[in-house]
Design a protein around this motif. Structure first.
Motif, PDB file in Angstrom:
ATOM      1  N   PHE A 262      -6.742 -49.059  70.539  1.00 33.87           N
ATOM      2  CA  PHE A 262      -6.289 -47.880  69.803  1.00 33.87           C
ATOM      3  C   PHE A 262      -5.144 -48.205  68.859  1.00 33.87           C
ATOM      4  CE2 PHE A 262      -7.854 -46.752  74.006  1.00 33.87           C
ATOM      5  CZ  PHE A 262      -8.957 -46.000  73.643  1.00 33.87           C
ATOM      6  N   GLY A 263      -4.485 -49.296  69.089  1.00 34.90           N
ATOM      7  CA  GLY A 263      -3.392 -49.696  68.222  1.00 34.90           C
ATOM      8  C   GLY A 263      -2.397 -50.587  68.931  1.00 34.90           C
ATOM      9  N   ARG A 264      -1.922 -51.608  68.211  1.00 33.36           N
ATOM     10  CA  ARG A 264      -0.872 -52.482  68.725  1.00 33.36           C
ATOM     11  C   ARG A 264       0.473 -51.816  68.472  1.00 33.36           C
ATOM     12  NH1 ARG A 264      -2.159 -58.260  69.478  1.00 33.36           N
ATOM     13  NH2 ARG A 264      -4.413 -58.314  69.491  1.00 33.36           N
ATOM     14  N   PRO A 265       1.527 -52.294  69.133  1.00 36.77           N
ATOM     15  CA  PRO A 265       2.851 -51.778  68.779  1.00 36.77           C
ATOM     16  C   PRO A 265       3.138 -52.081  67.312  1.00 36.77           C
ATOM     17  CG  PRO A 265       2.943 -53.073  70.813  1.00 36.77           C
ATOM     18  CD  PRO A 265       1.586 -53.296  70.214  1.00 36.77           C
ATOM     19  N   LEU A 266       3.666 -51.082  66.583  1.00 37.66           N
ATOM     20  CA  LEU A 266       3.915 -51.219  65.149  1.00 37.66           C
ATOM     21  C   LEU A 266       5.324 -50.721  64.814  1.00 37.66           C
ATOM     22  CD1 LEU A 266       0.604 -49.711  63.682  1.00 37.66           C
ATOM     23  CD2 LEU A 266       1.283 -52.132  63.640  1.00 37.66           C
ATOM     24  N   PRO A 267       5.923 -51.271  63.742  1.00 38.62           N
ATOM     25  CA  PRO A 267       7.183 -50.707  63.270  1.00 38.62           C
ATOM     26  C   PRO A 267       6.981 -49.229  62.909  1.00 38.62           C
ATOM     27  CG  PRO A 267       6.571 -52.674  62.002  1.00 38.62           C
ATOM     28  CD  PRO A 267       5.429 -52.370  62.919  1.00 38.62           C
ATOM     29  N   ALA A 268       8.056 -48.452  62.998  1.00 41.62           N
ATOM     30  CA  ALA A 268       7.964 -47.003  62.764  1.00 41.62           C
ATOM     31  C   ALA A 268       7.243 -46.660  61.461  1.00 41.62           C
ATOM     32  CB  ALA A 268       9.369 -46.394  62.769  1.00 41.62           C
ATOM     33  N   SER A 269       7.574 -47.406  60.392  1.00 43.03           N
ATOM     34  CA  SER A 269       7.007 -47.073  59.075  1.00 43.03           C
ATOM     35  C   SER A 269       5.493 -47.271  59.038  1.00 43.03           C
ATOM     36  CB  SER A 269       7.659 -47.948  58.009  1.00 43.03           C
ATOM     37  OG  SER A 269       7.408 -49.314  58.310  1.00 43.03           O
ATOM     38  N   GLU A 270       4.977 -48.179  59.885  1.00 41.29           N
ATOM     39  CA  GLU A 270       3.525 -48.371  59.937  1.00 41.29           C
ATOM     40  C   GLU A 270       2.883 -47.445  60.961  1.00 41.29           C
ATOM     41  OE1 GLU A 270       2.356 -52.604  60.152  1.00 41.29           O
ATOM     42  OE2 GLU A 270       4.310 -52.985  59.237  1.00 41.29           O
ATOM     43  N   PHE A 271       3.589 -47.249  62.081  1.00 45.09           N
ATOM     44  CA  PHE A 271       3.045 -46.364  63.114  1.00 45.09           C
ATOM     45  C   PHE A 271       2.820 -44.964  62.566  1.00 45.09           C
ATOM     46  CE2 PHE A 271       3.875 -43.116  66.348  1.00 45.09           C
ATOM     47  CZ  PHE A 271       2.808 -43.372  67.208  1.00 45.09           C
ATOM     48  N   GLU A 272       3.751 -44.478  61.745  1.00 46.91           N
ATOM     49  CA  GLU A 272       3.637 -43.081  61.299  1.00 46.91           C
ATOM     50  C   GLU A 272       2.415 -42.851  60.414  1.00 46.91           C
ATOM     51  OE1 GLU A 272       7.441 -42.095  59.723  1.00 46.91           O
ATOM     52  OE2 GLU A 272       7.107 -43.093  57.817  1.00 46.91           O
ATOM     53  N   LEU A 273       1.854 -43.918  59.853  1.00 42.08           N
ATOM     54  CA  LEU A 273       0.631 -43.772  59.060  1.00 42.08           C
ATOM     55  C   LEU A 273      -0.557 -43.392  59.941  1.00 42.08           C
ATOM     56  CD1 LEU A 273       1.031 -46.884  56.698  1.00 42.08           C
ATOM     57  CD2 LEU A 273       1.714 -44.501  56.261  1.00 42.08           C
ATOM     58  N   MET A 274      -0.433 -43.641  61.245  1.00 44.38           N
ATOM     59  CA  MET A 274      -1.508 -43.294  62.181  1.00 44.38           C
ATOM     60  C   MET A 274      -1.445 -41.832  62.605  1.00 44.38           C
ATOM     61  SD  MET A 274      -1.378 -46.480  64.854  1.00 44.38           S
ATOM     62  CE  MET A 274      -2.982 -46.110  65.570  1.00 44.38           C
TER      63      MET A 274
END
Ligand code: C2E
Ligand code: MG
Ligand code: MG
Ligand code: MG
Length: 288
Positions: A262-274
């Motif tokens: 479902f998704g790897r850990p991502l920096p906030a700026s990339e995570f929020e795109l999800m």
């Protein structure tokens, strides 16, 4: 010659020890410097989605700390959490992670239901832990505290002089939720389940990975799901990488999942795109 060889082996051994000690001292110095400087840059918090098993929609995120060295290398928590625990720096680090994670939850409050934050045994034992959590909550007026989940591991119970149950009761009195992390890997998981007032069970990935092909794993998962339901707890299956395992978790009615699928850990700026658009920013539906 034999004597020389023996002496040589001894030399290698003490070299290794010297390197280990040097590395530990370097790790501590690096951590101290990171905490003293721009914490957000040196110790960013990354986010990994937690999804509803049936729909795959994001219901939460786990906050996972990372470290950038002055040379610009990215380190995972395994490289500095142990040193942080040994030196007590985990107390400052843990507070930083909680504060940052909650701040991000506030920024995403219309898009992300909850944030889950790891708490180390050393932090939990700290007399100031509960007031610290209360202070972070107070810094964020309007935040529903039940949208903050604190993840603790079973080792928190071991060798600790504080009454963990009592400590958790005071945390829960603040309205935050408690999750049992890496559930099933400790040696007294049932005692843990019985004695700790938790809301969430995070089923360790060793029971989850390869579940679809392993009847023993699926029996264990079904039993834990049944147990959790009877105890009024919800379950997150960790380490879901394989679509077949996801299907098996759907069939077993596991409430939520976390994993690379479902998704790897991502920096906030990339995570929020999800994240889904906030309600207010969602484009109007076109008339059909
Ligand atoms: P954890 O709390 O069990 O976190 C889950 C770990 O599993 C994360 O590793 C995550 O990247 C990894 N993971 C997630 N999905 C998958 C998957 O599908 N496959 C595999 N192979 N791995 C997956 P990470 O970020 O390296 O963190 C490792 C551990 O470090 C965490 O385990 C947690 O115990 C600790 N940790 C991380 N951040 C913090 C923190 O802020 N404070 C404290 N005290 N501990 C932290
Ligand atoms: Mg965790
Ligand atoms: Mg975990
Ligand atoms: Mg784990």
């Amino acid at each position: 010659a034999a004597k020389r060889a023996g002496g040589h082996r001894l030399q290698v051994f003490s070299d290794e020890m010297r390197v280990a000690v040097k590395e530990r001292i370097a790790a501590e110095a690096r951590l101290r410097a990171a905490l003293a400087g721009d914490r957000e840059a040196a110790l960013p918090v990354w986010f990994q989605p937690i999804v509803n098993t049936a729909t795959g929609r994001i219901v939460g995120a786990e906050a996972l700390v990372r470290m950038f060295t002055p040379e610009g290398n990215l380190l995972g928590p395994g490289h500095f959490i142990p040193a942080a625990e040994e030196t007590g720096l985990i107390v400052a680090l843990g507070e930083h992670v909680l504060r940052l994670a909650v701040r991000h939850l506030m920024a995403w409050k219309n898009q992300l239901p909850y944030i889950s934050v790891n708490v180390s045994p050393r932090q939990l034992a700290e007399p100031d832990f509960v007031p610290m959590v209360a202070a972070v909550l107070a810094e964020n007026p309007g935040l529903d505290p039940s949208r903050v989940v604190l993840e603790i591991t079973e080792t928190a119970l071991l060798g600790s002089s504080v009454d963990v149950r009592e400590r958790l009761e005071s945390i829960k009195a603040l309205g935050v939720r408690v999750a049992l992390d890496d559930f099933g890997t400790g040696y007294s998981s049932l005692t843990w389940l019985q004695s700790v007032p938790a809301d969430v069970v995070k089923l360790d990935r060793s029971f989850v990975a390869g579940l679809a092909a392993d009847p023993r794993k699926s029996s264990i998962i079904s039993a834990v799901l049944w147990l959790a339901r009877s105890l009024n707890m919800t379950v997150v299956a960790e380490g879901v990488e394989d679509p077949e395992d996801w299907k098996a978790l759907q069939a077993a009615d596991c409430p939520s999942c976390q994993g690379y699928l479902f998704g790897r850990p991502l920096p906030a700026s990339e995570f929020e795109l999800m994240l889904p658009f906030p309600e207010t920013a969602r484009p109007r539906q076109l008339a059909s």
